[in-house]
Design a protein around this motif. Sequence first.
Motif, PDB file in Angstrom:
ATOM      1  N   ALA A 102       0.850  -1.197  -0.044  1.00 44.31           N
ATOM      2  CA  ALA A 102      -0.055   0.080  -0.101  1.00 44.31           C
ATOM      3  C   ALA A 102       0.792   1.178   0.250  1.00 44.31           C
ATOM      4  O   ALA A 102       0.302   2.450  -0.147  1.00 44.31           O
ATOM      5  N   SER A 105      -0.263   4.401   1.910  1.00 46.47           N
ATOM      6  CA  SER A 105      -1.352   5.202   1.427  1.00 46.47           C
ATOM      7  C   SER A 105      -2.724   4.416   1.895  1.00 46.47           C
ATOM      8  O   SER A 105      -3.083   3.248   1.383  1.00 46.47           O
ATOM      9  N   LYS A 108      -4.799   3.849  -1.492  1.00 44.08           N
ATOM     10  CA  LYS A 108      -4.224   2.359  -2.244  1.00 44.08           C
ATOM     11  C   LYS A 108      -4.422   1.307  -1.443  1.00 44.08           C
ATOM     12  O   LYS A 108      -4.873   0.252  -2.034  1.00 44.08           O
ATOM     13  N   GLU A 109      -4.417   1.253  -0.129  1.00 43.17           N
ATOM     14  CA  GLU A 109      -4.727   0.077   0.613  1.00 43.17           C
ATOM     15  C   GLU A 109      -6.081  -0.465   0.555  1.00 43.17           C
ATOM     16  O   GLU A 109      -6.240  -1.770   0.107  1.00 43.17           O
ATOM     17  N   THR A 111      -8.093   0.299  -2.010  1.00 49.51           N
ATOM     18  CA  THR A 111      -8.298  -0.310  -3.426  1.00 49.51           C
ATOM     19  C   THR A 111      -7.491  -1.938  -3.546  1.00 49.51           C
ATOM     20  O   THR A 111      -8.173  -2.507  -4.034  1.00 49.51           O
TER      21      THR A 111
END
Length: 333
Positions: A102, A105, A108-109, A111
């Motif tokens: 990730a 972030s 992002k994690e 997602t």
Amino acid sequence: MTSRKHATIREIAAAAGVSTSTVSRAFSRPDMLSPETVAEVQRIAAELAYVPNRSARALSTGLHGTIALVVSDIANPFFAPLIRGIEQRCDVADTLVLLGDADESAGKEITLIAKLAHQADGVIVAGPRSDDAGLRALAAHTPMVLVNRHLDGVAEVVVDTARGMRQAVDHLATHGHSLIAYAPGPADSWANTLRHTAIQEAANAIGIDVVVLDNERPTHEAGLALTSRIVESRATAVIAFDDVLGQGILAGLGTAGIAVPDQISVIGCDDTVAARTFPAMSAIAADLEQAGSLAADTLFSVIASAGLGPVPDPIEVPTTLVVRDSTGPVVDR
């Protein structure tokens, strides 16, 4: 030349004198069998060149034979032994591990978890940075285990660094330190809050002061940059969020000509690189490989319950302070 025919699950069962379901469990859920049975089945399977058919397994069980692991920063050495522990348990269970980074972030994690959940039977999230609502929404539909994060209703494995942090404060106090600095990790890190709180409470209990430095990411470069602020704070000791940050602080102090531990003592956390710094760094240590194994076993249990059973009890991995050459009495400042 004809290729060698792989053995079937029935042939393995016949050779081992067990049922086909036992052979299946020896690869998919070895925790349900005795270690001796698992070893014997897998030995015979290897001799007969048995290759588990993942597609057939998915059709018959609805499981992929795969789990996902999402870490907050793959460059941080904290995760290496954790990943090893997870991989070893999954190897025994004939389960593949999909790894996602990730990169500190939260967006992002979330997602990554959502994407990988479609390809895996469950997800381990190590050092999550996402907020409670985002993780809880995903956990409602995906078997999940959190490492170093508490969230009601979600299985967790926590490295109890609070205990080690209290030991670190006591150790420094007994060596005459009355003002210590804390070099923190990311503000959205649950573990950072836990460590900071433990330090502050321990310091309050014995009547010494704590100054919290400004920092965003636990990297070697960040540790170097903190050197001047540590000196300006007048603290005679610093506790770092993790070993990497502590390593950077040691390097920065050395470059500035500040003697460790005579002028400033330094303590790291996780004990991943501490023994290899100069001077060797005192650090809060835990069996991170065991933490990974426990996380994998817990996820297997969550997957097996299919959301129908109770959430497994939280698991704590103990920590202890390992004293090395980077801490000592205040001699000169």
